[in-house]
Write a protein that holds these residues in place. Sequence first.
Motif, mmCIF file in Angstrom:
data_model
loop_
_atom_site.group_PDB
_atom_site.id
_atom_site.type_symbol
_atom_site.label_atom_id
_atom_site.label_comp_id
_atom_site.label_asym_id
_atom_site.label_seq_id
_atom_site.Cartn_x
_atom_site.Cartn_y
_atom_site.Cartn_z
ATOM 1 N N LEU A 266 0.223 9.154 7.292
ATOM 2 C CA LEU A 266 -1.050 9.555 7.906
ATOM 3 C C LEU A 266 -2.249 8.888 7.247
ATOM 4 O O LEU A 266 -3.166 8.420 7.921
ATOM 5 C CB LEU A 266 -1.212 11.078 7.820
ATOM 6 N N ASP A 267 -2.271 8.855 5.910
ATOM 7 C CA ASP A 267 -3.483 8.420 5.218
ATOM 8 C C ASP A 267 -3.479 6.935 4.868
ATOM 9 O O ASP A 267 -4.542 6.345 4.672
ATOM 10 C CB ASP A 267 -3.669 9.228 3.922
ATOM 11 N N VAL A 268 -2.298 6.341 4.753
ATOM 12 C CA VAL A 268 -2.262 4.947 4.307
ATOM 13 C C VAL A 268 -1.890 4.004 5.450
ATOM 14 O O VAL A 268 -2.590 3.024 5.715
ATOM 15 C CB VAL A 268 -1.254 4.775 3.144
ATOM 16 N N TRP B 287 4.890 11.949 4.554
ATOM 17 C CA TRP B 287 4.026 12.156 5.713
ATOM 18 C C TRP B 287 2.581 11.796 5.398
ATOM 19 O O TRP B 287 1.838 11.318 6.244
ATOM 20 C CB TRP B 287 4.146 13.588 6.249
ATOM 21 N N ARG B 288 2.177 11.991 4.122
ATOM 22 C CA ARG B 288 0.805 11.633 3.767
ATOM 23 C C ARG B 288 0.661 10.121 3.661
ATOM 24 O O ARG B 288 -0.376 9.561 4.015
ATOM 25 C CB ARG B 288 0.422 12.289 2.438
ATOM 26 N N TYR C 17 -14.572 5.317 14.229
ATOM 27 C CA TYR C 17 -13.599 5.821 13.261
ATOM 28 C C TYR C 17 -13.689 5.023 11.969
ATOM 29 O O TYR C 17 -13.736 5.577 10.878
ATOM 30 C CB TYR C 17 -12.206 5.716 13.864
ATOM 31 N N PRO D 220 -4.094 4.425 9.489
ATOM 32 C CA PRO D 220 -5.403 3.788 9.677
ATOM 33 C C PRO D 220 -5.324 2.271 9.782
ATOM 34 O O PRO D 220 -6.053 1.662 10.566
ATOM 35 C CB PRO D 220 -6.179 4.196 8.416
ATOM 36 N N ARG E 8 -14.886 6.209 8.293
ATOM 37 C CA ARG E 8 -13.885 6.202 7.243
ATOM 38 C C ARG E 8 -14.315 5.361 6.046
ATOM 39 O O ARG E 8 -14.141 5.745 4.899
ATOM 40 C CB ARG E 8 -12.583 5.643 7.810
ATOM 41 N N TRP E 9 -14.856 4.188 6.337
ATOM 42 C CA TRP E 9 -15.134 3.265 5.233
ATOM 43 C C TRP E 9 -16.558 3.368 4.701
ATOM 44 O O TRP E 9 -16.838 2.920 3.611
ATOM 45 C CB TRP E 9 -14.859 1.816 5.654
ATOM 46 N N ALA F 17 1.142 4.160 -2.854
ATOM 47 C CA ALA F 17 0.864 5.575 -2.594
ATOM 48 C C ALA F 17 2.057 6.434 -2.992
ATOM 49 O O ALA F 17 1.898 7.525 -3.561
ATOM 50 C CB ALA F 17 0.525 5.770 -1.118
ATOM 51 N N TYR G 222 0.829 -1.207 0.000
ATOM 52 C CA TYR G 222 0.000 0.000 0.000
ATOM 53 C C TYR G 222 0.861 1.254 0.000
ATOM 54 O O TYR G 222 0.625 2.200 -0.739
ATOM 55 C CB TYR G 222 -0.909 0.015 1.218
ATOM 56 N N ALA H 232 2.420 10.570 -3.462
ATOM 57 C CA ALA H 232 2.142 11.098 -2.128
ATOM 58 C C ALA H 232 3.446 11.318 -1.371
ATOM 59 O O ALA H 232 4.342 10.484 -1.435
ATOM 60 C CB ALA H 232 1.265 10.115 -1.361
#
Lengths: 257, 287
Positions: free
Chosen positions: A169-171, A165-166, A250, A174, A254-255, A157, A153, A162
């Motif tokens: 945070l985003d991949v 830091w993204r 959460y 979570p 999110r999903w 990304a 993943y 990306a």
Amino acid sequence: MPTIIVLALLFLLPVVVLILQAGAPGWRFPELMPELSFDGLRFLAARPGPFLTALASSLGYSLATVALTLAMTILPAQVLAFRSFPGKNLLEGLLLLPALVPAMTFSMGLHFIFIKIGLADTTPGVILVLAMIAYPYMLRALTTGYMLMGREYAVCARNLGAPAWRVFLDVELPQLLPAMAAGASVVFLVAFSEYFLVFLIGGGSVASFTGYLFPLITSSNRGLGALVTLVFLTVPILLFIALELGLYRYHRKRWMG
Amino acid sequence: MKRGIVHGLLPLLLPYCALFCAGLALTLAQSLGLFLPLGPGEITAGYYQNLIQDQGVKLSLGLSLSVAFLSAAGSVLGGTILALALWRMPPGLRRIGVVSKVGLILPHVAAAFLVLLMFSQTGLVSSLLFQTGIIASPEEFPNILHTGNGLGMILAFLLKGVPFSLLLIGAVLFGFDIRLIQTARMLGAGPWRVFWSVILPRLLPAMHSAFIILFLYAFGSFDIPFVLGESHPGMLSIRVFDIFFQRDLVQRPQAMAILTLMFVFAAVFAMLYNRFAAYLDGWRRKL
């Protein structure tokens, strides 16, 4: 059926005994049925100060320990999960040692150093030493979390452009949350229930729930001791329920949008 | 590439060295008579020689080892039996295993308190026996907490250790691939054969982990022996505590020497045990 009876005897009976003892401080040999009284509760209600201070202090340093162990292990866990290098097995073994060897062995020496540098008898000192005995649990949980997640993943990304830091945070974050929650629960329990290290490094000036409980159970005030032990059980349970609910919400947000 | 690894590990390696290694180094230095509160001394192995001659230390070591072994072995056995019993239940009922979390959450101090409430001579079990007429006075109840062999401490460690083993072993067992067992049964294996040859080998790693963690914890722990411990001979940790806090500073290297030996024992034990377990597992697989 026998399993249920054994489980109840082992783990429910103690709670029942605590509740009875808390409700009947005067319970003595050889009575079986205690006489109900609320002396324990009344005592706490009359002098809530030390009790609340101890509770708040314990909660504070335990949560701080969770945060510190997370900060200490999040990058190393990634390295241990994804990279291989000579001596990796040895290093992993060495990094588990603080949770395996008796905490006394290094904390007594560390106490002397803390006196020299002014960390003895302070809350930061207590947090540091608690983080040292508890971080292996967080490290194990996060390393496993990273391994289950895999690198694909994050690589994907990155390829899509990306910034690092993204990606985190985003991949990654979570997907790591369940592992973090598992590690955090254990670290919190280790810190929250530790008596000796807080007593040694905190030197009496850092209030703790275990420190509050200790004189009660060795003295004759068993009713109050039982009451405080019950609070001791409830606080982590409430926190864990809140954590579960938080994670559930959460993920739903999110999903499912 | 290499640099990335070192940088990634730094957040952990720095505190590890600054707190854990430095603390150990100071314990070692003080056990050799250096860096003492009274000023830098001269290096000596005398404190270790004292230990070898001290009969009390040997008794304490014996108690610590036996309490640690019995409580860890009992916990792993109990946890395994409970896990197997829960596993045979329908999955819906299996959830009642959640009550064992009580034992995980209770601090060690509280586990010791519960043992006091239940098993002291004027405790609950004693009262129950008195009411049913089995004993006529509290003195007739066996003095479990002061037998000199640490039975009370073992009970408290079991209350903490059984749910811990159940957690580790249950995690493996509840995710067990049922088809392995079905295959074994189809090939004609009886229930015992299935247990010894299919189930147990897969549980052993978790059982070994639980044993080593619980054994070393009980060996060096302070909280439970402090509440329940008898003074003679007393666990090693209590002896260290007494020397450290209740005698004068001159004695401190003696405490540090005991701690150093405890550390060496724990580290070597963990290493050898892991090797031994890995060897046994490899040997089983060859069969």
